[in-house]
Write an enzyme that holds these catalytic residues in place. Structure first.
Site, PDB file in Angstrom:
ATOM      1  N   ILE A  45       0.908  -1.351  -0.064  1.00 38.31           N
ATOM      2  CA  ILE A  45       0.204  -0.066   0.104  1.00 38.31           C
ATOM      3  C   ILE A  45       0.966   1.301  -0.092  1.00 38.31           C
ATOM      4  O   ILE A  45       0.310   2.320  -0.128  1.00 38.31           O
ATOM      5  CB  ILE A  45      -1.032  -0.032   1.214  1.00 38.31           C
ATOM      6  CG1 ILE A  45      -1.800  -1.486   1.286  1.00 38.31           C
ATOM      7  CG2 ILE A  45      -1.990   1.107   1.150  1.00 38.31           C
ATOM      8  CD1 ILE A  45      -2.475  -1.702  -0.217  1.00 38.31           C
ATOM      9  N   GLY A  46       2.250   1.186   0.282  1.00 39.72           N
ATOM     10  CA  GLY A  46       2.915   2.495   0.242  1.00 39.72           C
ATOM     11  C   GLY A  46       3.930   2.234   1.131  1.00 39.72           C
ATOM     12  O   GLY A  46       5.260   2.260   0.870  1.00 39.72           O
ATOM     13  N   GLU A  82       7.997   5.325   1.442  1.00 37.07           N
ATOM     14  CA  GLU A  82       7.477   6.697   1.976  1.00 37.07           C
ATOM     15  C   GLU A  82       8.342   7.231   3.322  1.00 37.07           C
ATOM     16  O   GLU A  82       7.843   7.682   4.181  1.00 37.07           O
ATOM     17  CB  GLU A  82       6.108   6.417   2.520  1.00 37.07           C
ATOM     18  CG  GLU A  82       5.271   6.147   1.326  1.00 37.07           C
ATOM     19  CD  GLU A  82       3.563   5.966   2.013  1.00 37.07           C
ATOM     20  OE1 GLU A  82       3.210   6.417   2.852  1.00 37.07           O
ATOM     21  OE2 GLU A  82       2.746   5.473   1.162  1.00 37.07           O
ATOM     22  N   TRP A 105      -8.580  15.840   6.782  1.00 37.53           N
ATOM     23  CA  TRP A 105      -7.701  15.662   7.978  1.00 37.53           C
ATOM     24  C   TRP A 105      -7.140  17.029   8.208  1.00 37.53           C
ATOM     25  O   TRP A 105      -6.047  16.909   8.971  1.00 37.53           O
ATOM     26  CB  TRP A 105      -6.664  14.649   8.020  1.00 37.53           C
ATOM     27  CG  TRP A 105      -7.165  13.289   8.205  1.00 37.53           C
ATOM     28  CD1 TRP A 105      -8.405  12.891   8.584  1.00 37.53           C
ATOM     29  CD2 TRP A 105      -6.867  11.829   7.982  1.00 37.53           C
ATOM     30  NE1 TRP A 105      -8.944  11.363   8.920  1.00 37.53           N
ATOM     31  CE2 TRP A 105      -7.985  11.040   8.238  1.00 37.53           C
ATOM     32  CE3 TRP A 105      -5.538  11.486   7.280  1.00 37.53           C
ATOM     33  CZ2 TRP A 105      -7.543   9.794   8.086  1.00 37.53           C
ATOM     34  CZ3 TRP A 105      -5.500   9.976   7.107  1.00 37.53           C
ATOM     35  CH2 TRP A 105      -6.321   9.256   7.336  1.00 37.53           C
ATOM     36  N   GLU A 165     -14.898   9.606   5.717  1.00 40.20           N
ATOM     37  CA  GLU A 165     -14.979  10.157   7.134  1.00 40.20           C
ATOM     38  C   GLU A 165     -16.085  11.148   7.028  1.00 40.20           C
ATOM     39  O   GLU A 165     -16.946  11.448   8.220  1.00 40.20           O
ATOM     40  CB  GLU A 165     -13.438  10.723   7.423  1.00 40.20           C
ATOM     41  CG  GLU A 165     -12.933   9.588   8.094  1.00 40.20           C
ATOM     42  CD  GLU A 165     -11.809   9.661   8.943  1.00 40.20           C
ATOM     43  OE1 GLU A 165     -11.719  11.107   9.066  1.00 40.20           O
ATOM     44  OE2 GLU A 165     -11.185   8.958   9.200  1.00 40.20           O
ATOM     45  N   CYS A 196      -8.898   3.051   3.555  1.00 43.51           N
ATOM     46  CA  CYS A 196      -8.662   2.270   4.846  1.00 43.51           C
ATOM     47  C   CYS A 196      -9.897   1.169   5.384  1.00 43.51           C
ATOM     48  O   CYS A 196      -9.749   0.884   6.560  1.00 43.51           O
ATOM     49  CB  CYS A 196      -8.234   2.976   5.807  1.00 43.51           C
ATOM     50  SG  CYS A 196      -6.532   3.788   5.876  1.00 43.51           S
ATOM     51  N   GLU A 213      -9.201  -2.131   2.977  1.00 45.28           N
ATOM     52  CA  GLU A 213      -9.045  -3.160   4.031  1.00 45.28           C
ATOM     53  C   GLU A 213     -10.246  -4.213   3.961  1.00 45.28           C
ATOM     54  O   GLU A 213     -11.501  -3.687   3.666  1.00 45.28           O
ATOM     55  CB  GLU A 213      -9.098  -2.319   5.193  1.00 45.28           C
ATOM     56  CG  GLU A 213      -9.613  -3.269   6.647  1.00 45.28           C
ATOM     57  CD  GLU A 213     -10.915  -3.587   7.006  1.00 45.28           C
ATOM     58  OE1 GLU A 213     -11.219  -4.581   7.089  1.00 45.28           O
ATOM     59  OE2 GLU A 213     -11.812  -2.544   6.769  1.00 45.28           O
ATOM     60  N   HIS A 255      -2.492  -4.581  11.196  1.00 47.21           N
ATOM     61  CA  HIS A 255      -2.736  -3.764  12.375  1.00 47.21           C
ATOM     62  C   HIS A 255      -2.329  -4.799  13.545  1.00 47.21           C
ATOM     63  O   HIS A 255      -2.306  -4.333  14.642  1.00 47.21           O
ATOM     64  CB  HIS A 255      -4.038  -3.325  12.973  1.00 47.21           C
ATOM     65  CG  HIS A 255      -4.728  -2.259  11.769  1.00 47.21           C
ATOM     66  ND1 HIS A 255      -5.219  -2.957  10.613  1.00 47.21           N
ATOM     67  CD2 HIS A 255      -4.386  -1.130  11.600  1.00 47.21           C
ATOM     68  CE1 HIS A 255      -5.567  -1.844  10.081  1.00 47.21           C
ATOM     69  NE2 HIS A 255      -4.759  -0.577  10.246  1.00 47.21           N
TER      70      HIS A 255
END
Ligand code: GLN
Ligand code: ZN
Length: 756
Positions: A432-433, A485, A562, A606, A645, A667, A696
């Site tokens: 994913i990065g 990253e 965010w 979100e 996510c 996810e 996680h």
């Protein structure tokens, strides 16, 4: 006019509560030390509010972890698995919040969910058929008395019974309404007790009322409050709503026997028109939420005072209030040392908002506020031109054309061309990065931040990390590589720091959940990219290998969601400004030879509005185009990926497909089955990489397990459309488990290729 605070931040100016709690979790301080810090913080918060001239000061808005969890504990909604640990009150509470693993047993935490449309998270109460709801806790009573000892009369705040029942999860066959009777009794008892202790007003928070309500919902609300209000005695009850308006049952709600109604006039688009249309019964106080509790900007006095004037015609008594709890804004500007005065003068954090409430209420009592100094100063501030305005970018947004939101040729055709150009195997593997942010990576960043090394030395080190990362991925046999990253610690902050128009704070923390706080950057002015942000890193990475390296960017909606947004232009305008910046970055990456570019939209869902009827008009109608704007200019062969996510996007699956990415990863370990169905049923065109394992946890998934997961996916997903990847970035993981997991992932893909 009097004023009211709905709730106050808890963590302390310098996150004292976070640090003492974490020490307590590590066993470095005892409970008494923990309680003492909490007590000092509460005292400080009440005194701040008192000395700022606040009339209605909340109590019981403090929490060690979360107010919904406090309410569950207060009402005996403590699942057996936690009781059986026999840990004592405080540790049982923390076991529910954080899970428990130790001598007494092994129990996971309660589920955590986003608190309406904020970045705050609450713990989901678990109710089973044998849950016996009754008043067992003491917290609101103790805190009320604690404040009283300082001579401060407070308004105890409780999460309301309706919201509590709506947010809870039901484990058995019984439903919310089966618990309404007991719950109403418990609240009635709490109200009585608070009244006996001397409380004059109680605030019951019912944000669940701003959601779409069915007739059954209202019936439940009505049933609960019929009983509670009949038993309230001398104490006055404020029904507090926030994060929207109560359009569905306004008329019915305001005629119930509440003494005060708290309405949000900031986010509640229809609050004013509802009051105008239906008024408010004479004997009720209107708590007018006009000072924004969710954003960091000073109030526009002209707007607030104008609204109050307007409202006077409809309510016999008005109290000026925050729109919601100040929990959602940082503490104070006092600890900010690096904000330019030209910028800082526009901000008001929690403490500064108290001053505003005071100043505004005083202004309402002058003969003509329009000639008062405070009013005129505020007016001047709002009238003058702000820093970081950029006519060029404004014009670019205004001039955007339809075709800039449309990528051609159509996806089906592009997908064919990309297959040829990229020559990837079936079930391509990728990540994913981010790769693990090791101590060395963090040390490099800290050294640079502290000025111990210059940008060149910093970047050279980053290049070394990239080199190792590429070599490792080649060795593992991954098909589409990433650069890892290493140059960023946060996917939004990094881009913010490289875009004009953004400002950053030092201590402006906001509670996200429990002891975790976030420090969102602030969009102050027009957002503009003045130079390439990621190309040098990606170009370098691509030179190291013949395999495709995937460029990695954060999308405009996530950057916006965010950050603290501006209030002087629309969300749409901001999203488009950021979209134009990311678009230039995408085109630069393409020019630099990057063939696959991922634009993360981790936070797209979100800010989906609370009410379904607002989803499109207020959000998706610009959020999806903002994403499309980023990539519509690339060549057909350039493959665009996105990442989310979560996979709970069944309800907006067409909109996700409409982002028109070529590939999406998400996810999928928890709710995989329903999303796979939705993908199949909707003829989802985007190729998909549902995460094959949960990053996680440090657990390493076996090859068989991954093969199994992929086979399940293949029941619903076309063979030519399935990617193989973990479910999110690997930055929080350690190296050993990451390599072991990826090795198995590559192996699983190989096994599957042989079978198809
Ligand atoms: N590309 C980011 C990473 O891998 C995505 C992070 C996220 O989805 N939150 O870290
Ligand atoms: Zn993610």
């Amino acid at each position: 006019m009097n004023n009211n605070v709905v709730g106050f931040p808890r963590v302390g100016k310098l996150r004292e509560l976070k640090f003492i709690s974490e020490k307590y979790f590590r066993g470095e301080v005892n409970e008494q030390e923990l309680q003492q810090v909490a007590k000092d913080l509460r005292a400080e918060h009440w005194k701040f509010q008192k000395s700022a001239g606040i009339h209605w000061i909340p109590s019981n808005d403090f929490s060690f972890y979360d107010g919904v969890l406090d309410t569950a504990v207060l009402l005996n909604v403590i699942p057996k698995k936690y009781q059986q640990l026999q840990l004592g009150e405080t540790d049982t509470y923390f076991a529910m919040a954080r899970g428990y693993q130790g001598e007494a047993g092994d129990v996971p935490a309660l589920a955590m969910k986003k608190w309406f449309n904020t970045n705050y998270h609450y713990l989901v109460p678990e109710i089973s058929d044998d849950t016996e709801i009754k008043l067992v806790g003491e917290k609101p009573f103790l805190e009320y008395q604690e404040a009283k000892q300082f001579g401060i009369q407070t308004k105890p705040v409780l999460v309301g019974p309706f919201t509590f029942l709506k947010l809870a999860k039901y484990q058995g066959t019984k439903k919310a309404e089966d618990f309404a009777g007991d719950l109403a009794k418990a609240y009635a008892e709490a109200l009585k007790k608070l009244g006996d202790l001397g409380a004059e007003w109680i605030q019951l928070d019912e944000p669940a009322l701003v959601q779409d309500l069915s007739a059954e919902d209202f019936e439940l609300f009505y049933e609960l409050y019929q009983e509670i209000l009949a038993a309230k005695g001398t104490v006055k009850v404020l029904l507090q709503t926030y994060f929207g308006d109560i359009r569905d049952y306004y008329k019915e709600i305001v005629t119930l026997d509440f003494d005060g109604i708290g309405l949000d006039f900031v986010e509640g688009k229809q609050s004013l028109s509802l009051v105008q249309k239906y008024g408010l019964p004479k004997n009720k106080v209107l708590f007018a939420g006009l000072v924004n509790g969710k954003n960091i900007w000073k109030s526009n006095y002209e707007t607030v005072l104008g609204a109050l004037e307007e409202l006077k015609a409809y309510a016999s008594e008005i109290v000026l209030s925050t729109s919601c709890s100040l929990l959602h804004v940082p503490y104070t500007l006092q600890n900010e040392t690096s904000l330019e005065p030209e910028v800082e003068q526009y901000f008001a954090f929690a403490l500064e908002k108290l001053q505003e409430l005071k100043e505004l209420s005083v202004l309402t009592e002058t003969d003509d506020y329009k000639v008062e100094k405070e009013y005129l100063e505020n007016k001047e501030l709002f009238a003058k031109e702000r820093l970081y305005q950029n006519d060029d970018i404004k014009k670019q947004v205004a001039d955007l054309k339809e075709e800039e939101f449309v990528r051609l040729p159509l996806r089906k055709e592009r997908q064919k061309l990309q297959k040829e150009a990229l020559n990837l195997p079936l079930f391509p593997t990728t990540t994913i990065g981010s790769f693990p942010q090791t101590i060395e990576v963090k040390k490099n960043r800290t050294a640079y931040r502290k000025g111990e090394i210059d940008k060149n030395a910093y970047d050279n080190r980053v290049y070394e990390f990239i080199k190792d990362c590429i070599a490792k991925q080649e060795e593992l046999g991954i098909d589409v590589l990433v650069h890892g990253e290493y140059e960023r610690n946060d996917m939004v902050e990094f881009f913010g720091e490289n875009l004009e128009g953004y400002v950053f704070t030092e201590k402006a923390w906001v509670q996200s959940y429990g002891t975790r706080c976030v420090k969102p950057p602030i969009i102050f002015g027009d957002v503009k990219r003045s130079k390439p942000i990621t190309t040098s890193y990606l170009e370098y990475a691509q030179r190291l290998t013949d395999l495709p390296v995937k460029g990695m960017l954060t999308g405009p909606v996530t950057i916006l969601n965010w950050s603290f947004p501006r209030e002087d232009i629309s969300l749409k305008e901001m999203a488009y400004q950021i979209g134009i910046a990311i678009r230039s970055e995408v085109l630069d990456l393409e020019k630099a030879g990057i063939k696959i570019i991922q634009i993360d939209e981790a936070a797209l869902k979100e800010k989906l509005p609370i009410r379904k009827s607002d989803w499109y008009s207020e959000y998706l109608d610009w959020a999806i185009p903002a994403f499309r704007l980023c990539h519509s200019g690339v060549k057909p062969e350039t493959q665009i990926h996105t990442h989310m996510c979560y996979s709970e996007f069944n309800e907006i699956i067409h909109d996700i497909d409409n982002m028109d990415a070529d590939v999406i990863s998400f996810e999928a370990s928890r709710s995989k089955l329903t999303i796979l169905d939705a993908i199949q049923e909707s003829n989802f065109e985007t190729e998909v990489g549902p995460g094959v394992y949960d990053i996680h946890s440090p657990r390493v998934p076996s090859v068989e397990e991954i093969v199994e997961a992929l086979k399940t996916m293949l029941e619903k997903i076309d063979v030519n459309k399935l990617w193989v990847n973990p479910d999110c970035g690997l930055k929080t993981r350690g190296i050993p488990e990451t390599e072991a997991s990826l090795k198995n992932l590559v192996q699983a893909a190989k096994i599957l290729r042989e079978q198809y």
